[in-house]
Design a protein around this motif. Structure first.
Motif, PDB file in Angstrom:
ATOM      1  N   VAL A 105    -136.897 -39.188 -37.861  1.00 33.22           N
ATOM      2  CA  VAL A 105    -136.218 -37.967 -38.283  1.00 33.22           C
ATOM      3  C   VAL A 105    -135.444 -38.284 -39.552  1.00 33.22           C
ATOM      4  N   ILE A 106    -135.686 -37.510 -40.603  1.00 35.40           N
ATOM      5  CA  ILE A 106    -135.004 -37.692 -41.887  1.00 35.40           C
ATOM      6  C   ILE A 106    -134.177 -36.444 -42.173  1.00 35.40           C
ATOM      7  N   THR A 107    -132.910 -36.627 -42.498  1.00 37.91           N
ATOM      8  CA  THR A 107    -132.086 -35.503 -42.956  1.00 37.91           C
ATOM      9  C   THR A 107    -131.985 -35.571 -44.476  1.00 37.91           C
ATOM     10  N   TYR A 108    -132.081 -34.409 -45.117  1.00 47.43           N
ATOM     11  CA  TYR A 108    -132.163 -34.375 -46.579  1.00 47.43           C
ATOM     12  C   TYR A 108    -131.401 -33.169 -47.127  1.00 47.43           C
ATOM     13  N   VAL A 109    -130.684 -33.408 -48.217  1.00 53.15           N
ATOM     14  CA  VAL A 109    -130.009 -32.331 -48.950  1.00 53.15           C
ATOM     15  C   VAL A 109    -130.306 -32.502 -50.434  1.00 53.15           C
ATOM     16  N   ASN A 110    -130.750 -31.424 -51.069  1.00 53.33           N
ATOM     17  CA  ASN A 110    -130.892 -31.405 -52.516  1.00 53.33           C
ATOM     18  C   ASN A 110    -129.752 -30.573 -53.084  1.00 53.33           C
ATOM     19  N   GLY A 111    -128.726 -31.261 -53.564  1.00 49.94           N
ATOM     20  CA  GLY A 111    -127.544 -30.583 -54.078  1.00 49.94           C
ATOM     21  C   GLY A 111    -127.771 -29.835 -55.367  1.00 49.94           C
ATOM     22  N   LEU A 112    -128.955 -29.975 -55.970  1.00 52.00           N
ATOM     23  CA  LEU A 112    -129.281 -29.257 -57.209  1.00 52.00           C
ATOM     24  C   LEU A 112    -129.905 -27.891 -56.935  1.00 52.00           C
TER      25      LEU A 112
ATOM     26  N   GLU B  12    -129.862 -22.099 -54.474  1.00 49.51           N
ATOM     27  CA  GLU B  12    -129.595 -21.344 -53.245  1.00 49.51           C
ATOM     28  C   GLU B  12    -128.605 -22.093 -52.366  1.00 49.51           C
ATOM     29  N   TRP B  13    -128.776 -23.393 -52.265  1.00 51.53           N
ATOM     30  CA  TRP B  13    -127.853 -24.200 -51.464  1.00 51.53           C
ATOM     31  C   TRP B  13    -126.465 -24.191 -52.096  1.00 51.53           C
ATOM     32  N   GLN B  14    -126.391 -24.321 -53.420  1.00 50.32           N
ATOM     33  CA  GLN B  14    -125.102 -24.302 -54.112  1.00 50.32           C
ATOM     34  C   GLN B  14    -124.377 -22.975 -53.912  1.00 50.32           C
TER      35      GLN B  14
ATOM     36  N   GLN C 172    -132.611 -25.038 -45.352  1.00 54.36           N
ATOM     37  CA  GLN C 172    -133.343 -23.799 -45.604  1.00 54.36           C
ATOM     38  C   GLN C 172    -134.631 -24.129 -46.355  1.00 54.36           C
ATOM     39  N   GLU C 173    -135.506 -23.137 -46.460  1.00 57.54           N
ATOM     40  CA  GLU C 173    -136.824 -23.361 -47.063  1.00 57.54           C
ATOM     41  C   GLU C 173    -136.729 -23.837 -48.511  1.00 57.54           C
ATOM     42  N   SER C 174    -135.709 -23.390 -49.241  1.00 58.69           N
ATOM     43  CA  SER C 174    -135.581 -23.786 -50.646  1.00 58.69           C
ATOM     44  C   SER C 174    -135.325 -25.278 -50.809  1.00 58.69           C
ATOM     45  N   GLN C 175    -134.984 -25.967 -49.715  1.00 55.08           N
ATOM     46  CA  GLN C 175    -134.717 -27.404 -49.758  1.00 55.08           C
ATOM     47  C   GLN C 175    -135.980 -28.245 -49.561  1.00 55.08           C
ATOM     48  N   VAL C 176    -137.072 -27.632 -49.194  1.00 56.55           N
ATOM     49  CA  VAL C 176    -138.299 -28.381 -48.925  1.00 56.55           C
ATOM     50  C   VAL C 176    -138.951 -28.777 -50.245  1.00 56.55           C
TER      51      VAL C 176
ATOM     52  N   VAL D 170    -138.050 -29.048 -40.218  1.00 56.92           N
ATOM     53  CA  VAL D 170    -137.115 -28.486 -39.241  1.00 56.92           C
ATOM     54  C   VAL D 170    -135.930 -27.899 -40.000  1.00 56.92           C
ATOM     55  N   LEU D 171    -135.642 -26.615 -39.780  1.00 55.76           N
ATOM     56  CA  LEU D 171    -134.484 -25.979 -40.399  1.00 55.76           C
ATOM     57  C   LEU D 171    -133.275 -26.104 -39.478  1.00 55.76           C
ATOM     58  N   HIS D 172    -132.102 -26.099 -40.069  1.00 57.03           N
ATOM     59  CA  HIS D 172    -130.881 -26.242 -39.274  1.00 57.03           C
ATOM     60  C   HIS D 172    -130.825 -25.230 -38.133  1.00 57.03           C
ATOM     61  N   ARG D 173    -131.251 -23.996 -38.414  1.00 54.74           N
ATOM     62  CA  ARG D 173    -131.171 -22.954 -37.387  1.00 54.74           C
ATOM     63  C   ARG D 173    -132.082 -23.225 -36.193  1.00 54.74           C
ATOM     64  N   ASP D 174    -133.055 -24.120 -36.381  1.00 58.46           N
ATOM     65  CA  ASP D 174    -133.969 -24.445 -35.285  1.00 58.46           C
ATOM     66  C   ASP D 174    -133.322 -25.334 -34.229  1.00 58.46           C
ATOM     67  N   ILE D 175    -132.255 -26.051 -34.590  1.00 55.32           N
ATOM     68  CA  ILE D 175    -131.715 -27.064 -33.674  1.00 55.32           C
ATOM     69  C   ILE D 175    -130.205 -26.984 -33.462  1.00 55.32           C
ATOM     70  N   ILE D 176    -129.473 -26.307 -34.352  1.00 54.15           N
ATOM     71  CA  ILE D 176    -128.015 -26.311 -34.304  1.00 54.15           C
ATOM     72  C   ILE D 176    -127.509 -24.969 -33.793  1.00 54.15           C
ATOM     73  N   PRO D 177    -126.524 -24.958 -32.886  1.00 50.09           N
ATOM     74  CA  PRO D 177    -125.971 -23.684 -32.407  1.00 50.09           C
ATOM     75  C   PRO D 177    -125.524 -22.785 -33.557  1.00 50.09           C
ATOM     76  N   ALA D 178    -125.777 -21.489 -33.413  1.00 50.76           N
ATOM     77  CA  ALA D 178    -125.518 -20.534 -34.494  1.00 50.76           C
ATOM     78  C   ALA D 178    -124.066 -20.540 -34.933  1.00 50.76           C
ATOM     79  N   GLU D 179    -123.150 -20.806 -33.972  1.00 49.84           N
ATOM     80  CA  GLU D 179    -121.721 -20.754 -34.329  1.00 49.84           C
ATOM     81  C   GLU D 179    -121.307 -21.883 -35.266  1.00 49.84           C
ATOM     82  N   LEU D 180    -122.162 -22.892 -35.438  1.00 56.86           N
ATOM     83  CA  LEU D 180    -121.849 -24.008 -36.333  1.00 56.86           C
ATOM     84  C   LEU D 180    -122.515 -23.871 -37.701  1.00 56.86           C
ATOM     85  N   LEU D 181    -123.205 -22.759 -37.924  1.00 62.92           N
ATOM     86  CA  LEU D 181    -123.947 -22.585 -39.173  1.00 62.92           C
ATOM     87  C   LEU D 181    -123.302 -21.523 -40.053  1.00 62.92           C
ATOM     88  N   PRO D 182    -123.447 -21.658 -41.390  1.00 62.24           N
ATOM     89  CA  PRO D 182    -124.096 -22.793 -42.070  1.00 62.24           C
ATOM     90  C   PRO D 182    -123.179 -24.016 -42.050  1.00 62.24           C
ATOM     91  N   THR D 183    -123.777 -25.171 -42.211  1.00 60.76           N
ATOM     92  CA  THR D 183    -122.987 -26.396 -42.259  1.00 60.76           C
ATOM     93  C   THR D 183    -123.357 -27.205 -43.493  1.00 60.76           C
TER      94      THR D 183
END
Length: 292
Positions: free
Chosen positions: A4-11, A14-16, A61-65, A77-90
């Motif tokens: 399992v790899i977690t990844y963030v593209n800060g550029l 949409e994420w910004q 989100q999809e824009s990060q792929v 795997v998107l965050h919403r697929d595995i993380i409780p909704a009350e903790l999103l966005p994170t």
């Protein structure tokens, strides 16, 4: 076993935009800066870890792929697929890594990789798991100076609570490398202290958080983790030259390396990024099955 790899593209614009909309916390650039090295993590896995059953890439989100990713070979795997909704966005790695066990079709044995850790030499399944137990170096610490060590202390305390143990003056801290997880053990912990896990989470990193060390400490204290350090070399980009990085990547002496980002000037970032990409391209010049 899976990875399992977690990844963030800060550029990613949409994420910004979401970061600015949902947080009041100034962005720490080193936590989200994209070095362009993710494809070489995949190439390293393909070449040096052929025993891996499946790779899962976790993004917000999809824009990060990445556009080059072969989604027939990688489970996105998107965050919403595995993380409780009350903790999103994170925008905090801790809520993400605490819920990785919710990934659909995840193997019992899985390795959690941050995107700054790379397999550079051939690995064996027994490097990470043996007879149903994980393998990872564990150390004990007294002082909890700084936010990260406070999170480590929190996680150790809750792991002991989940096992019915008393708190210790010393807290456990696992080796900083890819981490071997047993899905059944992680799920067991979450069933016991899930409310505390969710209650500790924040949209950006906080000293009240728990992190994945809760699961690793629980496994270790329960006898499900072998205390043996993995073969890894650590580099901080604030303390190493591009020449030294290139030499190690092209002629590694350890199976795994972690190239840790820190706050550095833009010109140094560009210099080291160029050196890293050149070195990785020399080490892993060919596309792998995880790429289009």
């Amino acid at each position: 076993m899976d990875i399992v790899i977690t990844y963030v593209n800060g550029l990613d614009p949409e994420w910004q935009a979401d970061y600015c909309k949902f947080t009041n916390t100034p962005m720490v650039e080193k936590r989200f800066r994209d070095w362009g090295t993710l494809r070489y993590l995949f190439r390293g896995i393909a070449e040096n870890m052929p025993f891996i059953r499946r790779v899962h890439l976790v993004v917000s989100q999809e824009s990060q792929v990445p556009e080059w990713l072969n989604r027939d070979a990688v489970n996105v795997v998107l965050h919403r697929d595995i993380i409780p909704a009350e903790l999103l966005p994170t925008f905090n790695c801790n809520p993400i890594e605490m819920h990785l066990h919710n990934i659909n079709d995840l193997d019992e044995e899985y390795l959690y990789f941050n995107d700054d850790i790379f397999p550079l030499l051939p690995c064996l399944p027994t490097d990470f798991f043996r007879e149903g137990r994980g393998v990872l170096g564990m150390s004990r610490h007294l002082l909890e100076i700084g936010m990260f060590k406070k999170i480590c202390r929190n996680s150790d305390s809750v792991a002991r609570k989940a096992l019915g143990m008393k708190n210790s003056i010393l807290f456990l801290r696992p080796q900083h490398v890819c981490t071997p997880m047993l899905k059944s053990q992680v799920s067991e912990v979450y069933e016991k202290v899930g409310d505390e896990i969710v209650g500790s989470m924040t949209a950006t990193r906080s000293a009240k958080n728990l992190n994945q060390y809760l699961y690793l400490n629980y496994m270790y204290l329960k006898g499900m983790l072998i205390n043996e350090r993995l073969s890894k070399k650590h580099f901080s980009v604030g303390m190493v030259s591009g020449k030294k990085l290139r030499k190690f990547i092209e002629h590694p002496t350890h199976k795994l390396t972690c190239i840790n980002d820190v706050n550095i000037a833009d010109d140094r970032y560009e210099e080291l990024r160029s050196a890293l990409l050149d070195a990785f391209e020399s080490k892993f010049p060919d596309k792998c099955k995880y790429e289009l």
